[in-house]
Scaffold this active site. Sequence first.
Site, PDB file in Angstrom:
ATOM      1  N   ASN A  10       0.866  -1.183   0.000  1.00 53.69           N
ATOM      2  CA  ASN A  10       0.000   0.000   0.000  1.00 53.69           C
ATOM      3  C   ASN A  10       0.901   1.232   0.000  1.00 53.69           C
ATOM      4  O   ASN A  10       1.510   1.547   1.018  1.00 53.69           O
ATOM      5  CB  ASN A  10      -0.896  -0.041   1.248  1.00 53.69           C
ATOM      6  CG  ASN A  10      -1.697   1.238   1.428  1.00 53.69           C
ATOM      7  OD1 ASN A  10      -1.784   2.068   0.515  1.00 53.69           O
ATOM      8  ND2 ASN A  10      -2.287   1.405   2.611  1.00 53.69           N
ATOM      9  N   TRP A  11       0.988   1.895  -1.154  1.00 54.72           N
ATOM     10  CA  TRP A  11       1.879   3.052  -1.262  1.00 54.72           C
ATOM     11  C   TRP A  11       1.321   4.275  -0.535  1.00 54.72           C
ATOM     12  O   TRP A  11       2.019   5.282  -0.396  1.00 54.72           O
ATOM     13  CB  TRP A  11       2.107   3.414  -2.737  1.00 54.72           C
ATOM     14  CG  TRP A  11       2.930   2.431  -3.502  1.00 54.72           C
ATOM     15  CD1 TRP A  11       3.393   1.216  -3.062  1.00 54.72           C
ATOM     16  CD2 TRP A  11       3.402   2.564  -4.849  1.00 54.72           C
ATOM     17  NE1 TRP A  11       4.115   0.598  -4.052  1.00 54.72           N
ATOM     18  CE2 TRP A  11       4.142   1.402  -5.160  1.00 54.72           C
ATOM     19  CE3 TRP A  11       3.270   3.555  -5.831  1.00 54.72           C
ATOM     20  CZ2 TRP A  11       4.746   1.212  -6.398  1.00 54.72           C
ATOM     21  CZ3 TRP A  11       3.868   3.353  -7.068  1.00 54.72           C
ATOM     22  CH2 TRP A  11       4.605   2.195  -7.344  1.00 54.72           C
ATOM     23  N   LYS A  12       0.068   4.227  -0.124  1.00 63.07           N
ATOM     24  CA  LYS A  12      -0.589   5.401   0.480  1.00 63.07           C
ATOM     25  C   LYS A  12      -0.411   6.600  -0.464  1.00 63.07           C
ATOM     26  O   LYS A  12      -0.447   6.415  -1.677  1.00 63.07           O
ATOM     27  CB  LYS A  12      -0.056   5.637   1.895  1.00 63.07           C
ATOM     28  CG  LYS A  12      -0.149   4.355   2.741  1.00 63.07           C
ATOM     29  CD  LYS A  12       0.098   4.543   4.188  1.00 63.07           C
ATOM     30  CE  LYS A  12      -0.045   3.192   4.901  1.00 63.07           C
ATOM     31  NZ  LYS A  12       0.055   3.277   6.334  1.00 63.07           N
ATOM     32  N   HIS A 101      -9.408   0.971   5.377  1.00 68.19           N
ATOM     33  CA  HIS A 101      -8.068   1.133   5.978  1.00 68.19           C
ATOM     34  C   HIS A 101      -8.190   2.048   7.200  1.00 68.19           C
ATOM     35  O   HIS A 101      -9.010   2.970   7.206  1.00 68.19           O
ATOM     36  CB  HIS A 101      -7.105   1.732   4.947  1.00 68.19           C
ATOM     37  CG  HIS A 101      -5.700   1.717   5.439  1.00 68.19           C
ATOM     38  ND1 HIS A 101      -5.207   2.680   6.289  1.00 68.19           N
ATOM     39  CD2 HIS A 101      -4.687   0.828   5.251  1.00 68.19           C
ATOM     40  CE1 HIS A 101      -3.945   2.387   6.585  1.00 68.19           C
ATOM     41  NE2 HIS A 101      -3.604   1.271   5.961  1.00 68.19           N
ATOM     42  N   GLU A 103      -6.559   4.464   8.193  1.00 67.99           N
ATOM     43  CA  GLU A 103      -6.438   5.911   7.919  1.00 67.99           C
ATOM     44  C   GLU A 103      -7.747   6.454   7.343  1.00 67.99           C
ATOM     45  O   GLU A 103      -8.106   7.613   7.596  1.00 67.99           O
ATOM     46  CB  GLU A 103      -5.250   6.154   6.970  1.00 67.99           C
ATOM     47  CG  GLU A 103      -3.934   6.007   7.722  1.00 67.99           C
ATOM     48  CD  GLU A 103      -2.786   5.435   6.915  1.00 67.99           C
ATOM     49  OE1 GLU A 103      -2.814   5.513   5.678  1.00 67.99           O
ATOM     50  OE2 GLU A 103      -1.855   4.881   7.545  1.00 67.99           O
ATOM     51  N   GLU A 173      -4.873  -5.006  10.810  1.00 68.12           N
ATOM     52  CA  GLU A 173      -3.842  -3.975  10.976  1.00 68.12           C
ATOM     53  C   GLU A 173      -4.089  -3.225  12.278  1.00 68.12           C
ATOM     54  O   GLU A 173      -4.910  -2.290  12.313  1.00 68.12           O
ATOM     55  CB  GLU A 173      -3.894  -2.976   9.814  1.00 68.12           C
ATOM     56  CG  GLU A 173      -3.647  -3.585   8.453  1.00 68.12           C
ATOM     57  CD  GLU A 173      -3.153  -2.523   7.460  1.00 68.12           C
ATOM     58  OE1 GLU A 173      -2.032  -2.676   7.000  1.00 68.12           O
ATOM     59  OE2 GLU A 173      -3.873  -1.558   7.189  1.00 68.12           O
ATOM     60  N   GLY A 179       2.863   2.385  10.752  1.00 66.62           N
ATOM     61  CA  GLY A 179       3.773   3.511  10.554  1.00 66.62           C
ATOM     62  C   GLY A 179       4.518   3.919  11.811  1.00 66.62           C
ATOM     63  O   GLY A 179       5.134   4.981  11.859  1.00 66.62           O
ATOM     64  N   SER A 216       3.941  -2.121  10.195  1.00 62.16           N
ATOM     65  CA  SER A 216       5.400  -2.146  10.311  1.00 62.16           C
ATOM     66  C   SER A 216       6.017  -3.488   9.906  1.00 62.16           C
ATOM     67  O   SER A 216       6.980  -3.939  10.528  1.00 62.16           O
ATOM     68  CB  SER A 216       5.835  -1.743  11.728  1.00 62.16           C
ATOM     69  OG  SER A 216       5.385  -0.425  12.007  1.00 62.16           O
ATOM     70  N   GLY A 237       3.027  -1.116   4.253  1.00 62.63           N
ATOM     71  CA  GLY A 237       3.020   0.304   3.915  1.00 62.63           C
ATOM     72  C   GLY A 237       4.422   0.762   3.538  1.00 62.63           C
ATOM     73  O   GLY A 237       4.898   0.540   2.431  1.00 62.63           O
ATOM     74  N   GLY A 238       5.115   1.385   4.480  1.00 62.98           N
ATOM     75  CA  GLY A 238       6.423   1.998   4.235  1.00 62.98           C
ATOM     76  C   GLY A 238       7.406   1.109   3.490  1.00 62.98           C
ATOM     77  O   GLY A 238       8.079   1.560   2.553  1.00 62.98           O
TER      78      GLY A 238
HETATM   79  P1  13P Z   1       3.340   0.446   7.633  1.00 68.42           P
HETATM   80  O1  13P Z   1       3.844  -0.864   7.033  1.00 68.42           O
HETATM   81  O2  13P Z   1       4.055   1.635   7.115  1.00 68.42           O
HETATM   82  O3  13P Z   1       3.281   0.358   9.123  1.00 68.42           O
HETATM   83  O4  13P Z   1       1.825   0.616   7.130  1.00 68.42           O
HETATM   84  C1  13P Z   1       0.938  -0.441   7.279  1.00 68.42           C
HETATM   85  C2  13P Z   1      -0.296  -0.128   6.525  1.00 68.42           C
HETATM   86  O5  13P Z   1      -1.068   0.720   6.921  1.00 68.42           O
HETATM   87  C3  13P Z   1      -0.546  -0.854   5.267  1.00 68.42           C
HETATM   88  O6  13P Z   1      -1.822  -0.621   4.802  1.00 68.42           O
END
Ligand code: 13P
Length: 260
Positions: A10-12, A101, A103, A173, A179, A216, A237-238
Amino acid sequence: MVQRLIVAGNWKMHGDRAMVDAYARELAACVEGSDHAGVGVWLFPPAPYLLSLANALAEAGAKEVSVGVQNVHEAASGAFTGEMSAAMAADCGAQLVLVGHSERRTLFGESDELVAAKARAVIDAGLTPVICVGESLDERRGGEAMARVRAQLEPVLASLAAGEVERSVIAYEPVWAIGTGETATPEIAQEMHAGISEHLLARKISARPPILYGGSVKASNAEQLFAQPDIDGALVGGASLAVTDFAGIIAAAQLKQNRA
Ligand code: 13P
């Protein structure tokens, strides 16, 4: 047909056109010739890059990597400025949609009911929803983690038929691990995944969908997480923004696949 073991990135709201081309070439070189059959590799770029990423992956020879969007509106069409429907995402090459998600839930006020309506819309458009659930730190400290996740799943289970849930994907999650660099221990993640499995079974979902862990995930902790019986992959994510990191997580999933 959705694979059993999935590594999804997920590149956000990160990336640009230059990254899309370079990423596709590098990822194709990593997955090409590697024994990743049976491991689904999914990418969720920002929507403007969906089509170019799909094309770049195909050109680079990574046809088996699937792409999706991070959010859709629950309606099929209408006067909803700034929004996009699941059918439009499908029209531009999406096979998958992230739904609910954390967020979206916390920053954009999406309720459990809205998330369920979006999951419904995604299924109706013929796409696979990746339905995200997870508790906050306060909920975990208060001993309410599983109750919160069950409450998030309830409207989804009411809005989808059993067979539709079976064709979906769940992503657990925990909000406190997203994050933050703080990963749930493999034991905590396994306990939650097993709890979600049991809840689905109790609701007559006999072939449970894959349950991904997110929060993470890195190449250095993926193998331990994937060693857990009810962890069917990761939503990253990251660490999905750099191909070498993401490829390390795919390699950890391949290890699990090869042992199965
Ligand atoms: P991180 O891997 O950056 O913690 O993000 C997880 C995430 O929200 C994937 O959708």
